[in-house]
Structures are given as structure tokens and as C-alpha cells.
Enzyme design. Structure first.
Site, PDB file in Angstrom:
ATOM      1  N   ASP A 102      43.137  30.143  56.896  1.00  0.00           N
ATOM      2  CA  ASP A 102      41.884  30.679  56.372  1.00  0.00           C
ATOM      3  C   ASP A 102      41.671  30.090  54.985  1.00  0.00           C
ATOM      4  O   ASP A 102      42.283  30.524  54.009  1.00  0.00           O
ATOM      5  CB  ASP A 102      41.994  32.214  56.327  1.00  0.00           C
ATOM      6  CG  ASP A 102      40.761  32.863  55.718  1.00  0.00           C
ATOM      7  OD1 ASP A 102      39.927  32.147  55.141  1.00  0.00           O
ATOM      8  OD2 ASP A 102      40.656  34.100  55.803  1.00  0.00           O
TER       9      ASP A 102
ATOM     10  N   LYS B  95      32.522  30.770  52.301  1.00  0.00           N
ATOM     11  CA  LYS B  95      32.407  30.891  50.853  1.00  0.00           C
ATOM     12  C   LYS B  95      32.106  29.552  50.143  1.00  0.00           C
ATOM     13  O   LYS B  95      30.966  29.221  49.887  1.00  0.00           O
ATOM     14  CB  LYS B  95      33.688  31.502  50.264  1.00  0.00           C
ATOM     15  CG  LYS B  95      33.838  32.992  50.548  1.00  0.00           C
ATOM     16  CD  LYS B  95      35.052  33.511  49.837  1.00  0.00           C
ATOM     17  CE  LYS B  95      35.229  35.004  49.996  1.00  0.00           C
ATOM     18  NZ  LYS B  95      34.352  35.804  49.174  1.00  0.00           N
TER      19      LYS B  95
ATOM     20  N   GLU C  76      46.233  32.613  54.481  1.00  0.00           N
ATOM     21  CA  GLU C  76      45.532  31.893  53.406  1.00  0.00           C
ATOM     22  C   GLU C  76      46.553  30.988  52.705  1.00  0.00           C
ATOM     23  O   GLU C  76      47.676  31.438  52.444  1.00  0.00           O
ATOM     24  CB  GLU C  76      45.004  32.854  52.350  1.00  0.00           C
ATOM     25  CG  GLU C  76      44.008  33.880  52.817  1.00  0.00           C
ATOM     26  CD  GLU C  76      43.916  35.035  51.819  1.00  0.00           C
ATOM     27  OE1 GLU C  76      43.261  34.885  50.777  1.00  0.00           O
ATOM     28  OE2 GLU C  76      44.519  36.094  52.093  1.00  0.00           O
TER      29      GLU C  76
ATOM     30  N   ARG D 240      41.900  37.787  38.369  1.00  0.00           N
ATOM     31  CA  ARG D 240      41.760  36.507  39.091  1.00  0.00           C
ATOM     32  C   ARG D 240      40.646  35.679  38.468  1.00  0.00           C
ATOM     33  O   ARG D 240      39.572  36.203  38.182  1.00  0.00           O
ATOM     34  CB  ARG D 240      41.440  36.783  40.558  1.00  0.00           C
ATOM     35  CG  ARG D 240      41.212  35.511  41.371  1.00  0.00           C
ATOM     36  CD  ARG D 240      40.876  35.820  42.809  1.00  0.00           C
ATOM     37  NE  ARG D 240      39.609  36.491  42.951  1.00  0.00           N
ATOM     38  CZ  ARG D 240      39.155  36.993  44.094  1.00  0.00           C
ATOM     39  NH1 ARG D 240      39.883  36.898  45.184  1.00  0.00           N
ATOM     40  NH2 ARG D 240      37.976  37.585  44.153  1.00  0.00           N
TER      41      ARG D 240
ATOM     42  N   TRP E  91      43.481  38.761  52.953  1.00  0.00           N
ATOM     43  CA  TRP E  91      42.097  39.218  53.153  1.00  0.00           C
ATOM     44  C   TRP E  91      41.415  38.214  54.081  1.00  0.00           C
ATOM     45  O   TRP E  91      41.276  37.047  53.739  1.00  0.00           O
ATOM     46  CB  TRP E  91      41.340  39.273  51.818  1.00  0.00           C
ATOM     47  CG  TRP E  91      40.004  39.952  51.986  1.00  0.00           C
ATOM     48  CD1 TRP E  91      38.915  39.470  52.656  1.00  0.00           C
ATOM     49  CD2 TRP E  91      39.615  41.243  51.509  1.00  0.00           C
ATOM     50  NE1 TRP E  91      37.883  40.370  52.629  1.00  0.00           N
ATOM     51  CE2 TRP E  91      38.287  41.471  51.913  1.00  0.00           C
ATOM     52  CE3 TRP E  91      40.268  42.222  50.762  1.00  0.00           C
ATOM     53  CZ2 TRP E  91      37.590  42.638  51.607  1.00  0.00           C
ATOM     54  CZ3 TRP E  91      39.569  43.370  50.452  1.00  0.00           C
ATOM     55  CH2 TRP E  91      38.245  43.579  50.873  1.00  0.00           C
TER      56      TRP E  91
ATOM     57  N   GLN F 251      38.339  30.491  50.731  1.00  0.00           N
ATOM     58  CA  GLN F 251      38.297  30.363  49.270  1.00  0.00           C
ATOM     59  C   GLN F 251      38.879  29.042  48.799  1.00  0.00           C
ATOM     60  O   GLN F 251      38.459  28.501  47.785  1.00  0.00           O
ATOM     61  CB  GLN F 251      39.101  31.504  48.629  1.00  0.00           C
ATOM     62  CG  GLN F 251      38.496  32.869  48.855  1.00  0.00           C
ATOM     63  CD  GLN F 251      38.910  33.867  47.770  1.00  0.00           C
ATOM     64  OE1 GLN F 251      39.443  33.515  46.737  1.00  0.00           O
ATOM     65  NE2 GLN F 251      38.636  35.126  48.020  1.00  0.00           N
TER      66      GLN F 251
HETATM   67  C1  LIG Z   1      40.247  34.231  52.406  1.00  0.00           C
HETATM   68  C2  LIG Z   1      39.070  35.003  52.916  1.00  0.00           C
HETATM   69  N1  LIG Z   1      38.793  34.989  54.229  1.00  0.00           N
HETATM   70  C3  LIG Z   1      37.760  35.658  54.744  1.00  0.00           C
HETATM   71  C4  LIG Z   1      36.932  36.402  53.932  1.00  0.00           C
HETATM   72  C5  LIG Z   1      35.796  37.145  54.538  1.00  0.00           C
HETATM   73  O1  LIG Z   1      34.615  36.509  54.227  1.00  0.00           O
HETATM   74  P1  LIG Z   1      33.232  37.307  54.338  1.00  0.00           P
HETATM   75  O2  LIG Z   1      33.250  38.312  53.249  1.00  0.00           O
HETATM   76  O3  LIG Z   1      32.206  36.246  54.148  1.00  0.00           O
HETATM   77  O4  LIG Z   1      33.209  37.906  55.692  1.00  0.00           O
HETATM   78  C6  LIG Z   1      37.177  36.452  52.572  1.00  0.00           C
HETATM   79  C7  LIG Z   1      36.321  37.268  51.700  1.00  0.00           C
HETATM   80  O5  LIG Z   1      36.623  37.560  50.576  1.00  0.00           O
HETATM   81  C8  LIG Z   1      38.280  35.744  52.036  1.00  0.00           C
HETATM   82  O6  LIG Z   1      38.559  35.766  50.748  1.00  0.00           O
END
Ligand SMILES: Cc1ncc(COP(=O)(O)O)c(C=O)c1O
Length: 432
Positions: free
Chosen positions: A235, A264, A202, A400, A130, A238
Site C-alpha cells: 500500500d 493520495k 505500507e 508527522r 492504515w 502515501q
Molecule cells: C497508507 C494508506 N492507505 C490507504 C488509505 C486510505 O485512503 P482513503 O482515505 O483515500 O480511503 C490511507 C489514508 O490515510 C493511507 O494512509
């Protein structure tokens, strides 16, 4: 939820909470009727220090008095200070930062810079990932939200996620040996039109079911990127700022990415995203005419909040706390696995944990309905957890848990008790 209020809103997937939340503090939120709910999602994984942390609130109040928003080319002390404070937390050669508003927007910027730098456009991401749902990154988010919106940006490729409980290449069981990664790059190489630019990943695939890649995964990924002259974008929206028990997830894997993306957890509840890269990449992109201006780039108020978050994370050694409290939480979840047949697998690192629900352990069929019922039962008993995708075919059967890093031992024990009671209430006969 009072229908009269909720029916004025566009529904954006999932059900709204029953009652409006009127107050929040620490690890709890409070409903209009006075029910206190233990928030094991830290808001939307943003309340790193719990809700309404006094030092974040004080920083925001100061910004309200001084300056909260500016023309995109006017810099302010909060932004310059945040750059110093944040860059002191990352290893060389990472030493340039840009501050945006959301996670998706920040991944978008990293990918745009990677394309500009390499002069190429093919970008791979992991299945179950994500990275946001804005135009460009929607091509890279593979966990959900893909159907019904027409074509995504060309050049996106999927690498199979290292999901050893349900190995995507039917090779491993329980422990991933990275065969999926090799197979993924074989597919990539065959399908590529010769324009490899970047891989986005991630450190722990959170929305995709709390999937923890094995120790050597990112070192091998970095090698595979280097062989193709692709840039590595991690990324950490989180996982950044302590959640995995280290300041950044990449420390666990002994790699340094070309781009680190934060959001976040950085704002502690205030929207801010950051892209961090090297001076060489920044200079080269600048030379090539890099433009990415947004209404809230370099805004002082979110920068002030973010700096306060980083300072508290460091002053209170929240990565260390996340490690210790995470072990306590994982210990409880493993006990739940022993007691309840429906808990197929427990996964997690630090304070990002998940349990995957199955109909039975032999078939491992995803227990999606149980997931929905369990979330509702936990909520009724005063615990909020996220139901995310584990399972096959996108079944939402993974609970989660990502509480604030300030969560106490007692709160962790309470969450485990509520989970246990809820599982027992829903599956009394199956409990061992
Ligand atoms: C790992 C990760 N990257 C990017 C995003 C996107 O962030 P946003 O919702 O602030 O655009 C999220 C959102 O859940 C995320 O979990």
C-alpha cells in the site's frame, strides 16, 4: 472556527481547524483572516506538487473542456495515457492498472483480486497500519477506528509492526532485527484455518507513527508470503511517487509486490486510486469472473490530473529532491532532539518524517498532551503538522511531517524554527 458553520457538519474525529481556509498555493494555505500556514501535511498527504500546481490545474481545465466523467466501460485518452505513463514507472512483471477513486477502495480491490486469484480469504496486515475505513479494509486497518462498529470481515490477522523504539515482542531496542516478523507468522500459522491469501503492508507505517521497517524486512516478508503462497500487496498510497526519495517505497527494499496500490500522492489533490498488478494475475482474475465496478472507475478528469502529477514528478526529479530535502528536515529534527528532552525519537525517510514525544527519555511514556499542545502551538505560529499515533495503546504522540515534494529549503528551515520555538514555549525548563 465559526461555530455556526462547523456545527452543521458531522464530526469525523479530531478537531477542525480554527478558521476556514480560503486559498492555497505551493506549500502554504491561507485562512479567511489572511493568515498563511505552512502545510507540512501536504493537505491529507495528497498535494504532492504543493497546492494548485499549474500543470495539474491545466490538465484539470482541459478535462473540463473535453470530458470529465463517463460510463464505466467507456475509455478515454486520459485513462489510456495514464496507464502508459504510470506503468512505465514500475518494473516488470507489473503491467496492468485499474483506476479508482480512493485509497481504501483501491486496497479493497487489490485484496478482492488476491482472494479471487488464490481462492482463499485470510489476509494479514501490520499493527499500526492504515489501509482505509471502508467495509473490507477496515478489517486490515489496525492503527485506529476499530471500536464500536461491530464485527469486521473474518479472516483478518495482525502481524506486529517493526517498531523498534517500542518493540512489540520486547526483543529489539532502536534497531529491528525482524524477530517480530517471524513471531507474527508463527502466530498466523497457528491461528490460520488454512486459507492464506495475502499480506497488506505500507513501506513506512505512516499513520501508525512513521515507523520505518529495517532494510531486510520486506525481502523476508516476501519470502514468508511465498512459502505460504500468499500474495504481497504494498500500500503505497502515501509513499508512492517519490515521497521516500525513490519513485516507490518498494525500491528501497528491493522487492516487487504482486499488487501495488497508489492513491493520495497520485492525484495531487484530486481523488484517484490505482491498483497495479501483473498480466498473469489480471488474466486469471478475469477468467474467474472478476467484477469491481464503481461510479468513478476509469474517469477521465482524475486520470488527467494524475498523469500531470507523474510527469512533473519525473521532469523535476522530485524523488531526488525528496531525498535531499528529507535529509535537511531530518537533520533539523535531530537537532531538536538534542535540544529538547521531550523528543524521544526521530524517524523518517525522504519527506516522510516524524518525531515521537515522550514525558522523559528513560520512561518513554508517550507525551500525548504535549502532542496536542504542540500541534496547537505550531498552528498558532503558522505551521500545520499531523499528530499521529506513536506510543503505546494508541497514544497520539508522534508529530508527522510530510510536506509537498516541491517544498523549498527555506520552508523546511522555517518549519524547524517554528517547531523549535513551539517546543521551547511549551517546555522551557526541559529544553537543554
Ligand atoms: C497508507 C494508506 N492507505 C490507504 C488509505 C486510505 O485512503 P482513503 O482515505 O483515500 O480511503 C490511507 C489514508 O490515510 C493511507 O494512509
Amino acid at each position: 472556527m465559526d461555530d455556526r458553520k462547523a456545527d452543521r457538519l458531522i464530526r469525523y474525529g479530531g478537531a477542525f481547524f480554527d478558521e476556514p481556509i480560503v486559498r492555497a498555493g505551493g506549500s502554504f494555505v491561507e485562512t479567511e483572516s489572511g493568515r498563511r500556514i505552512l502545510d507540512f501535511t501536504a493537505g491529507q498527504i495528497c498535494a504532492t506538487l504543493g497546492h494548485n500546481h499549474p500543470r495539474v490545474n491545466a490538465a484539470i481545465r482541459r478535462a473540463l473542456d473535453d470530458v470529465m466523467h463517463l460510463n464505466s466501460w467507456m475509455l478515454s485518452p486520459p485513462v489510456l495515457d495514464l496507464a502508459d505513463t504510470l506503468l512505465a514507472t514500475v518494473p516488470p512483471p507489473l503491467d496492468r492498472a485499474m483506476f479508482l477513486s480512493t485509497g481504501g477502495e483501491s486496497v479493497e480491490v487489490a485484496v478482492r483480486m488476491a482472494k479471487l486469484r488464490t481462492g482463499r480469504f485470510e489476509v494479514a496486515s501490520l499493527t499500526r497500519s492504515w489501509h482505509g475505513l471502508t467495509g473490507g479494509v477496515a478489517a486490515l486497518t489496525l492503527a485506529a477506528g476499530r471500536r464500536g462498529y461491530g464485527p469486521v470481515l473474518p479472516g483478518g490477522f495482525a502481524l506486529p509492526a517493526p517498531y523498534a523504539y517500542r518493540c512489540p515482542v520486547r526483543h529489539c531496542d532502536g534497531e529491528c532485527d525482524c524477530t517480530c516478523l517471524e513471531a507474527g507468522f508463527e502466530l498466523f500459522d497457528q491461528a490460520s484455518v488454512g486459507s492464506p491469501a495475502a499480506v497488506v503492508a505500507e513501506p513506512v507505517l505512516s499513520a501508525g507513527g512513521v515507523i520505518v521497517p529495517p532494510p531486510g524486512y520486506f525481502l523476508r516478508l516476501a519470502e514468508l508470503c511465498e512459502e505460504r503462497d500468499m500474495l504481497l500487496v504494498l500500500d503505497e498510497c502515501q509513499t508512492g511517487l517519490g515521497r521516500l526519495g525513490t519513485m516507490y517505497g518498494f525500491e528501497l527494499y528491493r522487492v516487487v509486490p504482486d499488487f501495488l496500490v497508489l492513491s493520495k500522492t497520485l492525484g495531487g489533490g484530486i481523488p484517484i486510486g490505482a491498483v497495479i498488478t501483473t498480466a498473469a494475475i489480471e488474466a486469471d482474475c478475469h477468467e474467474r469472473g472478476f467484477v469491481h465496478v464503481t461510479s468513478h472507475v476509469s474517469d477521465p478528469l482524475p486520470a488527467a490530473a494524475a498523469r500531470a502529477v507523474i510527469q512533473v514528478v519525473e521532469d523535476e526529479d522530485l524523488p531526488g529532491r525528496a531525498r535531499r530535502r528529507g535529509e535537511r528536515l531530518l537533520g533539523h529534527l535531530r537537532t531538536l532532539q538534542e535540544r529538547h528532552e521531550a523528543v524521544g525519537e526521530v524517524r523518517g525517510v525522504g519527506l516522510m518524517c516524524g518525531l515521537e514525544l515522550v514525558e522523559d527519555r528513560d520512561s518513554r511514556r508517550p507525551a500525548e498532551e504535549l502532542g496536542l499542545a504542540l500541534s496547537a502551538e505550531c498552528e498558532r505560529r503558522g505551521l500545520s503538522v499531523n499528530l499521529v499515533r506513536g506510543g503505546t495503546g494508541g497514544a497520539a504522540n508522534c508529530m508527522r511531517m510530510a510536506p509537498p515534494l516541491t517544498v523549498s529549503d527555506d520552508e523546511i528551515d522555517l518549519a524547524a524554527d517554528i517547531l523549535d520555538a513551539s517546543l521551547t514555549a511549551l517546555q522551557p525548563a526541559a529544553a537543554r
